[in-house]
Every structure is written in C-alpha cells, then in structure tokens.
Design a protein around this motif. Structure first.
Motif, mmCIF file in Angstrom:
data_model
loop_
_atom_site.group_PDB
_atom_site.id
_atom_site.type_symbol
_atom_site.label_atom_id
_atom_site.label_comp_id
_atom_site.label_asym_id
_atom_site.label_seq_id
_atom_site.Cartn_x
_atom_site.Cartn_y
_atom_site.Cartn_z
ATOM 1 N N ALA A 1 0.833 -1.209 0.000
ATOM 2 C CA ALA A 1 0.000 0.000 0.000
ATOM 3 C C ALA A 1 0.862 1.252 0.000
ATOM 4 N N LEU A 2 1.989 1.210 0.725
ATOM 5 C CA LEU A 2 2.872 2.369 0.767
ATOM 6 C C LEU A 2 3.743 2.456 -0.483
ATOM 7 N N GLU A 3 4.130 1.306 -1.028
ATOM 8 C CA GLU A 3 4.974 1.319 -2.223
ATOM 9 C C GLU A 3 4.257 1.982 -3.395
ATOM 10 N N GLU A 4 2.947 1.833 -3.429
ATOM 11 C CA GLU A 4 2.179 2.473 -4.486
ATOM 12 C C GLU A 4 2.186 3.992 -4.355
ATOM 13 N N LEU A 5 2.495 4.478 -3.129
ATOM 14 C CA LEU A 5 2.486 5.921 -2.874
ATOM 15 C C LEU A 5 3.878 6.524 -2.922
ATOM 16 N N ALA A 6 4.871 5.767 -3.375
ATOM 17 C CA ALA A 6 6.262 6.215 -3.298
ATOM 18 C C ALA A 6 6.498 7.517 -4.052
ATOM 19 N N SER A 7 5.756 7.732 -5.122
ATOM 20 C CA SER A 7 5.968 8.946 -5.925
ATOM 21 C C SER A 7 5.045 10.087 -5.521
ATOM 22 N N LEU A 8 4.218 9.867 -4.506
ATOM 23 C CA LEU A 8 3.243 10.880 -4.101
ATOM 24 C C LEU A 8 3.905 11.899 -3.178
ATOM 25 N N LYS A 9 4.056 13.130 -3.629
ATOM 26 C CA LYS A 9 4.704 14.179 -2.822
ATOM 27 C C LYS A 9 3.769 15.358 -2.543
ATOM 28 N N ASP A 10 2.929 15.726 -3.527
ATOM 29 C CA ASP A 10 1.952 16.801 -3.369
ATOM 30 C C ASP A 10 2.598 18.111 -2.913
ATOM 31 N N GLY A 11 3.813 18.369 -3.377
ATOM 32 C CA GLY A 11 4.477 19.628 -3.039
ATOM 33 C C GLY A 11 5.251 19.610 -1.729
ATOM 34 N N TRP A 12 5.193 18.498 -1.000
ATOM 35 C CA TRP A 12 5.905 18.419 0.286
ATOM 36 C C TRP A 12 7.364 18.024 0.051
ATOM 37 N N GLN A 13 8.233 18.575 0.899
ATOM 38 C CA GLN A 13 9.650 18.229 0.824
ATOM 39 C C GLN A 13 10.278 18.262 2.215
ATOM 40 N N VAL A 14 11.363 17.494 2.371
ATOM 41 C CA VAL A 14 12.113 17.431 3.633
ATOM 42 C C VAL A 14 13.540 17.873 3.364
ATOM 43 N N GLN A 15 14.019 18.815 4.153
ATOM 44 C CA GLN A 15 15.402 19.285 4.041
ATOM 45 C C GLN A 15 16.193 18.771 5.242
ATOM 46 N N VAL A 16 17.057 17.783 5.011
ATOM 47 C CA VAL A 16 17.917 17.235 6.070
ATOM 48 C C VAL A 16 19.273 17.911 5.939
ATOM 49 N N GLU A 17 19.607 18.778 6.906
ATOM 50 C CA GLU A 17 20.818 19.591 6.804
ATOM 51 C C GLU A 17 22.073 18.854 7.254
ATOM 52 N N ASP A 18 21.915 17.771 8.010
ATOM 53 C CA ASP A 18 23.078 17.012 8.482
ATOM 54 C C ASP A 18 22.733 15.532 8.385
ATOM 55 N N LYS A 19 23.388 14.819 7.474
ATOM 56 C CA LYS A 19 23.070 13.407 7.266
ATOM 57 C C LYS A 19 23.430 12.536 8.462
ATOM 58 N N ASP A 20 24.416 12.952 9.265
ATOM 59 C CA ASP A 20 24.760 12.177 10.459
ATOM 60 C C ASP A 20 23.698 12.335 11.542
ATOM 61 N N LEU A 21 23.035 13.494 11.576
ATOM 62 C CA LEU A 21 21.957 13.704 12.543
ATOM 63 C C LEU A 21 20.759 12.843 12.207
ATOM 64 N N CYS A 22 20.386 12.787 10.941
ATOM 65 C CA CYS A 22 19.181 12.056 10.535
ATOM 66 C C CYS A 22 19.454 11.269 9.255
ATOM 67 N N PRO A 23 19.993 10.056 9.388
ATOM 68 C CA PRO A 23 20.275 9.250 8.191
ATOM 69 C C PRO A 23 19.023 8.901 7.382
ATOM 70 N N ARG A 24 17.857 8.816 8.073
ATOM 71 C CA ARG A 24 16.635 8.485 7.342
ATOM 72 C C ARG A 24 15.449 9.218 7.967
ATOM 73 N N TYR A 25 14.649 9.848 7.100
ATOM 74 C CA TYR A 25 13.461 10.569 7.555
ATOM 75 C C TYR A 25 12.291 10.156 6.679
ATOM 76 N N SER A 26 11.288 9.543 7.305
ATOM 77 C CA SER A 26 10.083 9.125 6.596
ATOM 78 C C SER A 26 8.882 9.813 7.230
ATOM 79 N N ALA A 27 7.884 10.102 6.414
ATOM 80 C CA ALA A 27 6.690 10.776 6.948
ATOM 81 C C ALA A 27 5.510 10.552 6.024
#
Length: 803
Positions: free
Chosen positions: A198-224
């Motif tokens: 169900a989630l894989e079908e939504l992989a390309s769904l962004k609707d204008g939302w974006q995540v800016q991770v400024e430090d990759k060591d702080l947050c290696p992965r961010y899902s929402a």
C-alpha cells in the motif's frame, strides 16, 4: 519497561506464562523486577449486543431489552437510560459473577423477575464491574468487539516490569522482546506488518511536500506521511488497556496509535498538525539561535544553539527525537497531520535531551539506538491501526529521505576465540545454529572464521567479543569446568584490596549489612557534604552528558547515597538500620586534577537492639557508633585518636574526627537535623566515614593469636584537674608520645565537674595498667615509670595552658 503478556502474544505465539517468559529473558540478560497480575473483579461476563429495547409495562424507569450473545437471544430488564439498540454492552448471563470470589458482597447472577417481567441476566455498568469508581449508565463497548467475546480475557493480563541496561535499545518494544524469545525457543516471530504494498504504491506521491535534512549524520533516514480529511473513530478499548498497562497516557486516537506503534516495534512516531508547515517544507537540522519553546507536556524550555530540531515556517516545532512543541500538537479536532517516522543519531538525541532538561519515551529509544530500517514499517502499521479503528484519512504524500545508508555490519568471529573466552568446546554447527536462531546471515571465510551479518537495529553488537556473549546466551546449558588459573592472582595481595576485604569482613561479623549505592548523585546532594573527610568546597566533578539531573555529579562522599537508601527504608517502616558501604568517591585536588579515594561509611539508626524485648526502646547513640569504628580499627591493627570536629553536615557538639599519626582519616557523629530534613528523614542518624587509603598507610598485619600473659600486672590511677577544653583525644595523644616501656593499656575512668573546682575546670581520671610479658614487675619500677609519665603529661599541659 512494562511489558504486557497479552500484547506479547500478538507477536510471539508460544503459550508461555509470565514466569516462563521471565526465566527466558533472564537467560538473555534481561532481569524481571516484578510481575503484576491484572485480574478482573468479575467472571463469566461477555460482550452482548442490544437488538431491541421496549418500555417496561409496569415501570416507567425500566426497559426490556433483547440481547444477543452471538448465539442466542436473552431478555433482560434494565434501568439504564443509555440502553439502546445496536449498542455493545457488558452482559452478565445467568451463572456469571459480579465481584471477586473472596468478596462477601459479590453476587452470582440468577434468573429474576422485575415488576412481573422475567430477566435472564444483567447489563452491567463499569463501576459494578470494578473498572471505575463511579459511572452512569451501562458500559458501552467498542464496535470492534464481537458479541460472545469474553470480557474476562480482555481485562486479564500479566505485566512484567523489565530492567533494561542502556545497551538493550533493541529490546524496548514488544517485537524486540519477541525476537529474543524466538531466539531462545525457536518459535517464529509473527510480524505485525509483512507487506508494504500500500505504501509502495504511494512512493511517488509528494503533493508539493519536501524534507530538508541539513546534516546526514543527525538524521540518516526521515520518513513521513501527510494525512488529510481525518474523521471518525476513537481509541478502541483493547488499545486503551494495552497502552495503560505499559505506562502510556491516553491522548487522542492519532497520538495513541503512534504510541502503540512505538511500543509494538520500537519505532517512535510523532504527529504534527500540518498548519505548522504552511510552506510544506520540513527542516531537520541544528538550531542556529536560542529559542524558548513550549513543549506538548506544558513546560517551556530554552532550546540552545546547536540542538537537533524539526522546524517549519514559524520556527521550532519539535526537539528532534525528544518532544514536540505545543504549537504543532494534534488534537481531536485536527483535520490533517504529518506523521513523522525517522531515525535520529543517538548522540544528537542525548545532547538535545540534556540541553532542554526533558525526556520522553521516544528519546529513551532514540538515545539507545532505534532500527533505521523500521521507519516505513512504522508508517505501514500506523495506517493499519487507523483502519482497525475506523478512522477515515486521505493520504496526500509519502516522504522517505535516505541521507545516509545504515549498512549491515559484517563482524568476523573466530571459533577458537569463542572457545577460549567461554572455556567450553563450541562446534561450527553450534555457531551456525545460534545465528540462525537470530536470523543473522552467516558465511564461513575459513574453517575457523565466520562472518556474521548483524542488522543495524542491533546497536549492541559491534565487535567479536559481543558475538561471543550472544553465543553464550543461547548455549547456557554448557558448564564450565573449574580449573586452577594459569598464573597466580596478584590483585588480592594489593594493600588497598587487603584492607578493604578486612574492613568488610569485620563489619559483617559485627552484624552490619552492606549497602551498594550509585556513584552518581544530584548537585544538591553533593553540595550538602562539601567539607567531608577529604573534600573541600567546590571540588566536586560534574558529568558532561548526564542521563538526568539526579545523576549528574560524581559523589564526593558516601553520605548522600546512604541517606537516600535509609529514606527508602524509613518509607516502608524499617527504621532500624545498621549498615555500611565501601566505595569510591571522586573530587578534584588543589591543582584541579580529578582524583578518587576509597572510603568506608557506617550508618546506624533506630533501636540499638530492635529484637530484644527489654531493650527495644533504647536508640543508638554516638557511643554505639564509636564502638563500631574502634572495633574495625582494632581489627585493622590501627589505634586512631579522636578529637573535636566541626564538619557542617554533622551535628555540632555531637561529632569527632579520627586522626592516624596526626592526619585526619575520618569523621563520625550524628547527621545534622537540617540535612536529615532535606532528605525527608525523621529519625536520628549516626554516620561515620573513614578514608581507607589513609588507613592503608598505617594498618599492621592481621591479628595473631598469642598466649596469655602469665605474669601479674599493676594498676595506677591519675586524677588531674585540667581545662574544660582539653579533650580525651588530646590527652591520649600526649600519653602515647612518651609511653613507658611496660604500659600495657590505659582508659578513661571518669570526668567530674563541680563549682568547687572551677567553672572552666574538670577532673579527669585515667587508669594505667603496667605489665611485662617476661617477668613480674616490682612496685618501685612501676611507680618510677608512672611518675615520669605524669610529669611529662603535666609539663606539656602546662605549656599548652590546659591545666
């Protein structure tokens, strides 16, 4: 951590009771502190569905309801105003019991006739079932329940209180515990979510939302997930019960589902109201300036520069991995939300938690290391729970940012090394069996070396020795054959070890109980003992990144820990305590360099002889403490001198200092009442603290047996009028300075004060005992030695103006 057994059975299907689970966890290195058995105050009560409701023909306040138990229909007379068709209720059929069996007020439901109408059971209210103190109307149950289901089973559970060490972050969830039990028993784990289609079908769904991770060591992965049009549903009863049993507070359906996911699989989630991100941009990074933020628990904290945060257009919306801000909190009126499921650096979360002085269940998991591969699983499980609760949502966007790949750790493990450490033979087949039980891939690079692929969720496995420990946990049935060490142990011959062992043995023989306290205390407790045996003011050492403010300072004295232990004893009505502790204290020396000392502490409180019928009202006093200190000193072949002392945390006038060859080696006395009040202690407490490293420099060999002296001795008494300021300790010191050859021992006989000898004077009587081990002394030589000693003492006292 509190673990519900009924929740565990969703993921671990083997039928084990709570004691069997506790035993298996014990073998896995997890202690169970307590097992709480939750049992309902009723039996035989089931889920019923009201099919129809008619007015009672003979009573205005009664109705006649037709109730289904899933198989047949029952007629029940009820007086509740909320009884209506299609309602799921707590139905007590004939033969069920309301109240515990041992409760004289309990009753067995029987067929009854109310105003001429037969009633075949009872529709119960929550207070009648003992679930609430007071309620109005019958109990309305969740629509998710099925008529005929047992309410006994729903309200029956065992909750295990687990004591987890800081390296067991992977065990801070029901799934984590299920994996450990699976490795022990071989029973497969039942995963909560196996497919993410169900989630894989939504992989390309962004609707204008974006995540800016400024430090990759702080947050290696961010899902929402971005959800909108949230409507309907509420937290089901079964979910409420499981969350409450594990210590979670119920908030609302959206937050309760996120807490359920966190406890289920160990992946913390956080729900933001989308109004906090009007630009549809989520920024993950470190704060550039200091801000005051009101958290969702109501407290306002200062977020300093360099703290890990989640920010939107209006500023900080959460301290990353710790707690969200009130400005973005979701409520029952929330229509759209962002469900965050991320992996944050444990070090960054620890620093953030300390920086703001707040913690949470999320930070507890992040700072120990969560599973970076569980972020999508957490979101999938969250959607699954919303569906079960009949909460309607629209999915606007799925965000999944991989800033840094968390690779599987390939750790080499030598078979010979495992055998060497464990001391038992381990075959290659047994090694493979262990890692197959953990579902860790294994490949042999040679006949003696294998590579174990450890998933990122196991932050506790990093080196070969960690793998050796895991092998032993799954093969505890192997016994180690006792053998002599290859080389002699030289540690036991160290003087400090020797004096510690002798002191501990002496105190245990004297009937004292040994206490062991934590080396970390609060700053307030440390400041209360800043002039103890060796510590000087402002010399305590603070921990750079403490887990809490209560454990942020290395103890400068053993007193705070012992007072805290006694306070807990007092709170459970154990006022009689005779205890000791041997431990390390830490401080800075005059140059500011950190140092440590080994101290011995003794605490006496309550009755002198609590179990003697004729002495039960006599409390311990200073002389009891002095006797214990002198006995320990005697067994260590040390003769300390007692003199006046002015330590601030001891009672003025009821304390003394211990001196060994002119150096202060300890203090003893009654704890100051103000300090006792600070620790909420209502009893008088006697306390002594001795520096064993000072004792180590002076102590002699162990006491040796020797034959009794066959020759008689002679006694001489001396009574001198001296200044009232003269202490016995100083007088004892003068006697030992010029001690005659045949003086065997001496002691204080009496102290006499009277107006006739002067207001600032007193008479002290000392009895001296002279004896030779080789011959009988004659009177003349004893008199000569005695007179010479008295003249020497008098001359010294006259010089010090103490006569």
């Amino acid at each position: 951590m509190r673990l519900s057994l009924s929740w565990l059975r969703h993921y671990f299907t083997e039928d084990l009771d709570s004691k069997q689970v506790a035993h298996l966890l014990q073998d896995s290195g997890i202690e169970t502190d307590a097992i709480e058995q939750i049992r309902p105050k009723f039996s035989g009560v089931i889920v019923g569905k009201v099919l129809s409701v008619e007015k009672h023909p003979q009573a205005d306040k009664l109705v006649v309801a037709k109730v289904s138990d899933g198989k047949k229909h029952h007629q029940v007379v009820c007086g509740a105003s909320n009884c209506k068709p299609d309602l799921l209720v707590a139905f007590a059929p004939i033969g069920s019991r309301i109240g515990s069996i041992d409760d004289p007020k309990s009753m067995v439901i029987k067929q009854a006739q109310l105003r001429g109408v037969d009633s075949f059971g009872m529709l119960a209210a929550a207070d009648e079932l003992g679930l609430e103190e007071k309620s109005s109307g019958i109990m309305e149950l969740d629509p998710s329940l099925v008529p005929g289901d047992s309410l006994d089973a729903l309200f029956t559970d065992d909750v295990l209180e687990l004591s987890l060490t800081p390296d067991l972050g992977h065990a801070l969830s029901v799934l984590g515990i299920a994996r450990l039990l699976s490795a022990r028993t071989g029973t497969p784990v039942k995963m909560p979510i196996n497919s993410f289609e169900a989630l894989e079908e939504l992989a390309s769904l962004k609707d204008g939302w974006q995540v800016q991770v400024e430090d990759k060591d702080l947050c290696p992965r961010y899902s929402a997930l971005v959800l909108s049009n949230v409507s309907g549903g509420k937290t089901a009863l079964w979910m409420q019960l499981l969350l409450q049993r594990c210590g979670f507070r119920l908030i609302n359906a959206l937050v309760d589902c996120s807490n359920f996911v966190m406890m289920s699989i160990g992946q913390p989630l956080h729900c933001f109201d989308t109004k906090a991100f009007p630009s549809q941009t989520i920024r993950v990074g470190y704060s550039g300036t200091s801000h005051d933020v009101q958290l969702i628990d109501g407290q306002t904290v200062t977020v300093p520069v360099g703290t890990a945060t989640i920010s939107g257009a209006f500023g900080i919306e959460a301290v990353a991995g710790v707690m969200g801000a009130q400005s973005s909190a979701v409520t029952e009126l929330t229509n759209s939300c962002v469900v965050e499921s991320a992996y944050f650096s444990p070090q960054a979360v620890r620093r953030a938690k300390v920086a703001i002085g707040a913690s949470s269940e999320s930070s507890r998991r992040f700072e120990r290391g969560s599973d970076p591969d569980a972020t999508i699983m957490g979101l999938a499980l969250y959607l699954n729970l919303l569906q079960k609760l009949d909460i309607k949502v629209s999915i606007n966007a799925l965000l999944d940012i991989h800033s840094k790949k968390m690779d599987v750790k390939d750790i080499p493990c030598r078979l010979a090394r495992v055998v060497s450490v464990l001391g038992v033979p381990i075959s290659a087949q047994e090694m493979e069996w262990v890692w197959n039980r953990h579902n860790f891939p294994l490949r042999w690079v040679s006949q003696e070396v294998c590579m174990v692929s450890v998933p990122p969720r196991r932050h506790d496995l990093n080196e070969e020795i960690d793998l050796v420990e895991e092998v032993w946990k799954l093969l505890p049935q192997k016994t180690v054959n006792a053998s002599r060490p290859l080389k002699p142990d030289t540690h036991a011959n160290h003087p400090l070890y020797t004096i510690e062992a002798r002191a501990r043995k002496a105190l245990i023989q004297a009937g004292l109980q040994e206490w062991i306290n934590c080396s970390l205390i609060s700053p307030q407790a440390a400041s209360s003992v800043t002039d103890g045996v060796i510590l000087k003011a402002k010399n305590s050492i603070s921990v750079e990144h403490p887990m809490s403010i209560e454990q942020s300072v290395l103890r400068p004295s053993l007193l705070p820990g012992m007072l805290e232990s006694y306070r807990r004893n007092q709170n459970v009505k154990e006022r009689d305590c005779q205890a000791f502790e041997v431990g390390i204290v830490h401080m800075r020396d005059e140059s500011g360099k950190p140092t440590e000392r080994l101290l011995l502490a003794i605490l006496l409180a309550g009755s002198r002889a609590p179990y003697q019928f004729d002495q039960s009202d006599i409390d311990v006093d200073f002389l009891d403490l002095k006797a214990v200190v002198e006995e320990v000193s005697r067994l260590l072949s040390i003769s300390p001198l007692l003199d006046s002392s002015e330590v601030s945390h001891l009672h003025p006038g009821r304390q003394a200092a211990l001196y060994v060859h002119g150096a202060r080696a300890g203090v003893l006395g009654e704890v100051h009442p103000l300090l006792l009040k600070q620790f909420d202690i209502k009893e008088r407490v006697l306390f002594a603290e001795i520096d064993l490293q000072d004792y180590m420099q002076q102590h002699g060999p162990s006491n040796m047996y020797q034959s009794l002296n066959q020759f008689p001795g002679m006694e001489r008494d001396w009574t001198g009028t001296v200044n009232d300021k003269l202490t016995y300790g100083r007088l004892e010191q003068l006697i030992r300075q010029d001690e005659p050859e045949f003086l065997e021992h001496f002691r204080l006989q009496s102290i006499f004060r009277s107006e006739r000898i002067g207001q600032d004077k007193k008479n002290m009587t000392i009895r001296f005992y002279f004896r030779s081990p080789e011959r009988t002394l004659n009177q003349e030589e004893v008199d000569a030695s005695f007179q010479q000693l008295i003249q020497s003492i008098s001359a010294q006292l006259s010089q010090e103006h103490l006569l």
